[in-house]
Design a protein around this motif. Structure first.
Motif, PDB file in Angstrom:
ATOM      1  N   CYS A  54       0.031  11.793 -46.224  1.00 36.98           N
ATOM      2  CA  CYS A  54      -0.868  13.037 -46.034  1.00 36.98           C
ATOM      3  C   CYS A  54      -0.768  14.020 -47.247  1.00 36.98           C
ATOM      4  N   THR A  55      -1.791  14.893 -47.467  1.00 31.55           N
ATOM      5  CA  THR A  55      -1.861  15.942 -48.578  1.00 31.55           C
ATOM      6  C   THR A  55      -2.326  17.187 -47.661  1.00 31.55           C
ATOM      7  N   LYS A  56      -2.407  18.177 -48.712  1.00 32.61           N
ATOM      8  CA  LYS A  56      -2.852  19.425 -48.297  1.00 32.61           C
ATOM      9  C   LYS A  56      -4.190  19.351 -47.898  1.00 32.61           C
ATOM     10  N   ILE A  57      -5.051  18.527 -48.242  1.00 29.57           N
ATOM     11  CA  ILE A  57      -6.439  18.360 -47.921  1.00 29.57           C
ATOM     12  C   ILE A  57      -6.746  17.472 -46.887  1.00 29.57           C
ATOM     13  N   GLY A  58      -5.842  16.863 -46.468  1.00 34.56           N
ATOM     14  CA  GLY A  58      -5.742  15.879 -45.201  1.00 34.56           C
ATOM     15  C   GLY A  58      -5.145  14.308 -45.598  1.00 34.56           C
ATOM     16  N   LEU A  59      -5.871  13.340 -44.673  1.00 31.70           N
ATOM     17  CA  LEU A  59      -5.394  12.220 -44.833  1.00 31.70           C
ATOM     18  C   LEU A  59      -6.667  11.286 -45.159  1.00 31.70           C
ATOM     19  N   PHE A  60      -6.679  10.607 -46.040  1.00 26.96           N
ATOM     20  CA  PHE A  60      -7.759   9.756 -46.391  1.00 26.96           C
ATOM     21  C   PHE A  60      -7.559   8.630 -45.431  1.00 26.96           C
ATOM     22  N   ARG A  61      -8.882   7.834 -45.003  1.00 29.21           N
ATOM     23  CA  ARG A  61      -8.645   6.788 -43.952  1.00 29.21           C
ATOM     24  C   ARG A  61      -8.002   5.704 -44.551  1.00 29.21           C
ATOM     25  N   TRP A  62      -8.268   5.101 -45.621  1.00 28.21           N
ATOM     26  CA  TRP A  62      -7.638   4.050 -46.103  1.00 28.21           C
ATOM     27  C   TRP A  62      -6.424   3.992 -46.350  1.00 28.21           C
ATOM     28  N   ARG A  63      -5.851   5.415 -46.769  1.00 30.03           N
ATOM     29  CA  ARG A  63      -4.509   5.574 -46.727  1.00 30.03           C
ATOM     30  C   ARG A  63      -3.733   5.505 -45.606  1.00 30.03           C
ATOM     31  N   LEU A  64      -4.409   6.168 -44.583  1.00 34.89           N
ATOM     32  CA  LEU A  64      -3.732   6.038 -43.377  1.00 34.89           C
ATOM     33  C   LEU A  64      -3.551   4.648 -42.928  1.00 34.89           C
ATOM     34  N   ILE A  65      -4.652   3.761 -43.047  1.00 36.52           N
ATOM     35  CA  ILE A  65      -4.758   2.291 -42.591  1.00 36.52           C
ATOM     36  C   ILE A  65      -3.523   1.596 -43.508  1.00 36.52           C
ATOM     37  N   HIS A  66      -3.548   1.800 -44.787  1.00 38.33           N
ATOM     38  CA  HIS A  66      -2.746   1.134 -45.618  1.00 38.33           C
ATOM     39  C   HIS A  66      -1.285   1.294 -45.221  1.00 38.33           C
ATOM     40  N   ASN A  67      -0.853   2.861 -45.168  1.00 41.19           N
ATOM     41  CA  ASN A  67       0.567   3.062 -44.845  1.00 41.19           C
ATOM     42  C   ASN A  67       1.065   2.553 -43.414  1.00 41.19           C
ATOM     43  N   LEU A  68       0.018   2.967 -42.551  1.00 43.02           N
ATOM     44  CA  LEU A  68       0.428   2.565 -41.226  1.00 43.02           C
ATOM     45  C   LEU A  68       0.569   1.190 -41.099  1.00 43.02           C
ATOM     46  N   ARG A  69      -0.166   0.193 -41.734  1.00 48.91           N
ATOM     47  CA  ARG A  69       0.094  -1.186 -41.836  1.00 48.91           C
ATOM     48  C   ARG A  69       1.517  -1.586 -42.229  1.00 48.91           C
ATOM     49  N   LYS A  70       1.925  -0.789 -43.191  1.00 48.77           N
ATOM     50  CA  LYS A  70       3.263  -0.972 -43.670  1.00 48.77           C
ATOM     51  C   LYS A  70       4.553  -0.705 -42.862  1.00 48.77           C
ATOM     52  N   LEU A  71       4.216   0.534 -41.913  1.00 46.23           N
ATOM     53  CA  LEU A  71       5.037   1.156 -40.735  1.00 46.23           C
ATOM     54  C   LEU A  71       4.771   0.038 -39.667  1.00 46.23           C
ATOM     55  N   LEU A  72       3.888  -0.554 -39.424  1.00 46.41           N
ATOM     56  CA  LEU A  72       3.719  -1.458 -38.217  1.00 46.41           C
ATOM     57  C   LEU A  72       3.131  -2.853 -38.554  1.00 46.41           C
ATOM     58  N   PRO A  73       3.841  -3.975 -39.103  1.00 50.59           N
ATOM     59  CA  PRO A  73       3.267  -4.848 -39.853  1.00 50.59           C
ATOM     60  C   PRO A  73       2.867  -5.944 -38.811  1.00 50.59           C
ATOM     61  N   THR A  74       3.165  -5.803 -37.530  1.00 52.00           N
ATOM     62  CA  THR A  74       2.857  -6.546 -36.357  1.00 52.00           C
ATOM     63  C   THR A  74       1.740  -5.995 -35.389  1.00 52.00           C
ATOM     64  N   TRP A  75       1.044  -5.203 -36.078  1.00 52.90           N
ATOM     65  CA  TRP A  75      -0.064  -4.502 -35.492  1.00 52.90           C
ATOM     66  C   TRP A  75      -1.307  -4.576 -36.157  1.00 52.90           C
ATOM     67  N   ASP A  76      -2.491  -4.680 -35.657  1.00 56.13           N
ATOM     68  CA  ASP A  76      -3.787  -4.786 -36.206  1.00 56.13           C
ATOM     69  C   ASP A  76      -4.367  -3.312 -36.236  1.00 56.13           C
ATOM     70  N   ILE A  77      -4.425  -2.753 -37.603  1.00 59.51           N
ATOM     71  CA  ILE A  77      -4.602  -1.554 -38.049  1.00 59.51           C
ATOM     72  C   ILE A  77      -5.814  -1.758 -38.808  1.00 59.51           C
ATOM     73  N   ARG A  78      -7.198  -1.269 -38.292  1.00 59.23           N
ATOM     74  CA  ARG A  78      -8.159  -1.173 -39.352  1.00 59.23           C
ATOM     75  C   ARG A  78      -9.359  -0.242 -38.810  1.00 59.23           C
ATOM     76  N   ALA A  79     -10.299  -0.127 -39.896  1.00 64.86           N
ATOM     77  CA  ALA A  79     -11.500   0.426 -39.628  1.00 64.86           C
ATOM     78  C   ALA A  79     -12.137  -0.117 -38.575  1.00 64.86           C
ATOM     79  N   CYS A  80     -12.948   0.423 -37.657  1.00 62.94           N
ATOM     80  CA  CYS A  80     -13.904  -0.336 -36.551  1.00 62.94           C
ATOM     81  C   CYS A  80     -15.039   0.550 -36.399  1.00 62.94           C
TER      82      CYS A  80
END
Length: 180
Positions: A54-80
């Protein structure tokens, strides 16, 4: 017809969140609340702020997805799509939604509920053919998170959805050590 999950919201301005994070902590707060609801051992909002990038201007969607996938590799995290988001609600899982006038180039759109904000989508209502979205607003200064309802049509040009769903049913209890 109304579907609403009994999710407990959290204010991004709460005392447990670092003061310099609060104005831009809507993304990590949204993820925190959703992970708690899903029964996943959840790091603090402050830890998620850093882990998700996250940054002072917020959290980009692609960054949320990319980094949350690293934290939860057994979960399906994607734009829908909206349809998939509604299916997730029907399946008992909240969805992260982002209102974004700026990067969707809709900065003149004054009807949307927010200019830029992440919130947990917890339900929807269809009444007389009109779809309304139900979400927690992540609070405000000196105010807890509240459930709000907004018309989908007024916001559709600025909305994006991110689903967080198990790839397998046996992945609900992820150890905290695996998250950080």
């Amino acid at each position: 017809m109304r579907y609403q999950l009994p999710l407990q919201g959290k204010s991004q301005y709460g005392s447990s969140i670092l003061p310099n994070y609060r104005n831009s902590a809507c993304g990590p707060t949204t993820v925190h609340v959703i992970l708690q609801y899903l029964g996943i051992a959840t790091p603090t909002v402050n830890d998620l702020y850093e882990a998700l990038g996250c940054t002072k201007i917020g959290l980009f969607r692609w960054r949320l997805i990319h980094n949350l996938r690293k934290l939860l590799p057994t979960w399906d995290i994607r734009a829908c799509s909206l349809k998939v988001a509604m299916q997730e609600i029907d399946a008992g899982r909240p969805v992260a939604i982002r209102f974004d006038r700026y990067f969707s180039l809709q900065w003149r759109d004054k009807k949307s509920a927010y200019a830029y904000h992440w919130v947990p989508l917890i339900g929807y209502e269809i009444h007389n053919g009109t779809l309304s979205l139900i979400f927690h607003d992540n609070g405000g200064r000196n105010r807890d998170s509240e459930i709000r309802i907004t018309d989908y049509k007024d916001n559709e040009k600025v909305l994006s959805f991110v689903k967080i769903a198990p790839k397998q049913e046996n992945t609900k209890n992820v150890p905290a050590s695996q998250l950080m």
